[in-house]
Design a protein around this motif. Structure first.
Motif, PDB file in Angstrom:
ATOM      1  N   UNK A 151       0.836  -1.199   0.000  1.00 25.44           N
ATOM      2  CA  UNK A 151       0.000   0.000   0.000  1.00 25.44           C
ATOM      3  C   UNK A 151       0.872   1.250   0.000  1.00 25.44           C
ATOM      4  N   UNK A 152       0.261   2.345  -0.440  1.00 23.05           N
ATOM      5  CA  UNK A 152       0.985   3.618  -0.452  1.00 23.05           C
ATOM      6  C   UNK A 152       1.379   4.033   0.961  1.00 23.05           C
ATOM      7  N   UNK A 153       0.499   3.787   1.927  1.00 24.16           N
ATOM      8  CA  UNK A 153       0.793   4.159   3.313  1.00 24.16           C
ATOM      9  C   UNK A 153       1.980   3.374   3.851  1.00 24.16           C
ATOM     10  N   UNK A 154       2.051   2.082   3.535  1.00 22.11           N
ATOM     11  CA  UNK A 154       3.193   1.275   3.976  1.00 22.11           C
ATOM     12  C   UNK A 154       4.494   1.820   3.409  1.00 22.11           C
ATOM     13  N   UNK A 155       4.470   2.174   2.131  1.00 25.30           N
ATOM     14  CA  UNK A 155       5.691   2.691   1.492  1.00 25.30           C
ATOM     15  C   UNK A 155       6.068   4.058   2.049  1.00 25.30           C
ATOM     16  N   UNK A 156       5.065   4.862   2.354  1.00 23.81           N
ATOM     17  CA  UNK A 156       5.320   6.186   2.932  1.00 23.81           C
ATOM     18  C   UNK A 156       5.969   6.046   4.302  1.00 23.81           C
ATOM     19  N   UNK A 157       5.478   5.133   5.094  1.00 25.42           N
ATOM     20  CA  UNK A 157       6.070   4.904   6.414  1.00 25.42           C
ATOM     21  C   UNK A 157       7.488   4.356   6.280  1.00 25.42           C
ATOM     22  N   UNK A 202       6.980   7.651  -3.732  1.00 25.59           N
ATOM     23  CA  UNK A 202       6.771   6.471  -2.888  1.00 25.59           C
ATOM     24  C   UNK A 202       5.312   6.044  -2.892  1.00 25.59           C
ATOM     25  N   UNK A 203       4.427   7.003  -2.874  1.00 25.28           N
ATOM     26  CA  UNK A 203       2.995   6.709  -2.921  1.00 25.28           C
ATOM     27  C   UNK A 203       2.613   6.080  -4.257  1.00 25.28           C
ATOM     28  N   UNK A 253      -4.499   9.841   0.024  1.00 24.37           N
ATOM     29  CA  UNK A 253      -5.918   9.529   0.143  1.00 24.37           C
ATOM     30  C   UNK A 253      -6.468   8.951  -1.161  1.00 24.37           C
ATOM     31  N   UNK A 254      -6.050   9.517  -2.280  1.00 23.86           N
ATOM     32  CA  UNK A 254      -6.517   9.052  -3.582  1.00 23.86           C
ATOM     33  C   UNK A 254      -5.959   7.668  -3.919  1.00 23.86           C
ATOM     34  N   UNK A 255      -4.684   7.451  -3.641  1.00 21.03           N
ATOM     35  CA  UNK A 255      -4.038   6.189  -4.007  1.00 21.03           C
ATOM     36  C   UNK A 255      -4.573   5.020  -3.211  1.00 21.03           C
ATOM     37  N   UNK A 256      -4.752   5.198  -1.904  1.00 19.11           N
ATOM     38  CA  UNK A 256      -5.190   4.104  -1.030  1.00 19.11           C
ATOM     39  C   UNK A 256      -6.679   4.149  -0.715  1.00 19.11           C
ATOM     40  N   UNK A 257      -7.405   5.115  -1.318  1.00 19.87           N
ATOM     41  CA  UNK A 257      -8.815   5.316  -0.994  1.00 19.87           C
ATOM     42  C   UNK A 257      -8.969   5.441   0.525  1.00 19.87           C
ATOM     43  N   UNK A 258      -8.132   6.309   1.091  1.00 23.68           N
ATOM     44  CA  UNK A 258      -8.030   6.478   2.534  1.00 23.68           C
ATOM     45  C   UNK A 258      -8.784   7.728   2.961  1.00 23.68           C
ATOM     46  N   UNK A 265      -3.199  13.045   9.077  1.00 23.93           N
ATOM     47  CA  UNK A 265      -2.497  12.654  10.294  1.00 23.93           C
ATOM     48  C   UNK A 265      -1.254  11.824   9.978  1.00 23.93           C
ATOM     49  N   UNK A 266      -1.396  10.888   9.047  1.00 22.55           N
ATOM     50  CA  UNK A 266      -0.269  10.024   8.681  1.00 22.55           C
ATOM     51  C   UNK A 266       0.844  10.833   8.017  1.00 22.55           C
ATOM     52  N   UNK A 267       0.474  11.692   7.098  1.00 23.76           N
ATOM     53  CA  UNK A 267       1.471  12.490   6.381  1.00 23.76           C
ATOM     54  C   UNK A 267       2.171  13.465   7.325  1.00 23.76           C
ATOM     55  N   UNK A 268       1.426  14.073   8.219  1.00 24.37           N
ATOM     56  CA  UNK A 268       2.028  14.985   9.196  1.00 24.37           C
ATOM     57  C   UNK A 268       3.065  14.262  10.043  1.00 24.37           C
ATOM     58  N   UNK A 269       2.750  13.045  10.463  1.00 20.52           N
ATOM     59  CA  UNK A 269       3.686  12.258  11.258  1.00 20.52           C
ATOM     60  C   UNK A 269       4.957  11.954  10.476  1.00 20.52           C
ATOM     61  N   UNK A 270       4.788  11.573   9.214  1.00 16.57           N
ATOM     62  CA  UNK A 270       5.926  11.248   8.361  1.00 16.57           C
ATOM     63  C   UNK A 270       6.813  12.474   8.146  1.00 16.57           C
TER      64      UNK A 270
END
Length: 281
Positions: A151-157, A202-203, A253-258, A265-270
């Protein structure tokens, strides 16, 4: 051998540019080179002479254009040329290994779930400024970097835990343009602009490590980035920080339908983690 368009943005560094052109022309590189020169004075004649007709070279004189804007326009020119569907971003003081570019493009041609591919990269620094001189230091720039999260979120993390710059990987040119467009106008700060490109790439998709020597980067002490205190106190810092979060969160949000709030919140943390590491070291 698959061709990869080499995109080079430059500004008032003709000596570095000529060095890199000499390198590719001496090897009769099959990879076309697209140069975007933001200098006041055009150097087209000198650059074309350096190519010696041994490398396919396209020179564009775009005065005062910022480097990220230049790179995107070069990618668009490369896409229009139909020479290759792959591209790579290069500093005017760096070098790629020709066969490695083709290996990475070959991998991407067979693996649609991957957005980028790259091999190992090394860095070097000279004892004096300029493109020539005695070696001061040489070492690893990156080693076996890749992003295998589904997932895009996994790769971002993942890339926030081990920050590196896949801008210098081989991309499909159309995807490269899309990724580079995120935050291009709104994220003014140069360092945050790099972050935007890194995160959106990455996303976009997975990144594959290919076992080869891929890239050589020249490091310039005190030149590549501003002093940390100057960066944080810069007039564009806060607005660019907020725009970076917004633009990358939209892409996630668009890539992972999040859910967008969760993406924020996730992006701010990253981003905060990346900034903290940058300021610490």
């Amino acid at each position: 051998m698959k061709k990869v368009a080499i995109l080079i943005a430059t500004l008032n560094r003709l000596d570095f540019l000529i060095r890199t052109i000499n390198y590719y022309s001496s090897l009769n590189s099959p990879h076309p080179i697209f140069i975007g020169d933001a200098s006041i004075k055009s150097s087209e004649k000198v650059v074309l002479e350096a190519a010696k007709g041994k490398v396919e070279l396209y020179y564009f004189h775009w005065v005062n254009l910022k480097d990220r804007e230049t790179v995107k326009k070069l990618a668009e020119k490369a896409l229009e040329s139909n020479i290759s569907e792959y591209c790579v971003d290069q500093g005017d003081d760096d070098f790629y290994y020709l066969n490695s570019l083709s290996l990475c493009a070959e991998f991407l041609s067979k693996n649609s779930s991957y957005a980028t591919a790259q091999g190992r990269a090394i860095r070097f620094e000279l004892k004096q400024s300029g493109p020539y001189g005695d070696m001061k230091d040489i070492g690893v720039y990156w080693d076996e970097n890749e992003l295998e999260g589904e997932t895009a979120l996994e790769r971002l993390r993942d890339i926030s835990d081990n920050y590196w710059v896949p801008n210098f990987s081989v991309h499909r040119t159309k995807e490269f343009i899309d990724d580079f467009s995120v935050g291009l106008e709104s994220v003014i700060d140069r360092n945050f602009g790099e972050f935007a490109n890194v995160y959106t790439t990455s996303i976009s998709g997975k990144s594959k490590f290919i076992d080869c020597l891929f890239l050589v980067r020249q490091i310039h002490d005190g030149i590549d980035h501003p002093k940390k205190i100057d960066w944080v106190l810069g007039k564009n810092w806060n607005s660019s920080y907020n725009e970076l979060i917004t633009s990358v969160a939209k892409a996630l949000s668009k890539k992972d339908d999040l859910d967008y709030t969760l993406s924020i919140n996730e992006v701010t943390s990253v981003i905060n983690k990346t900034i903290a590491i940058f300021l610490l070291f």
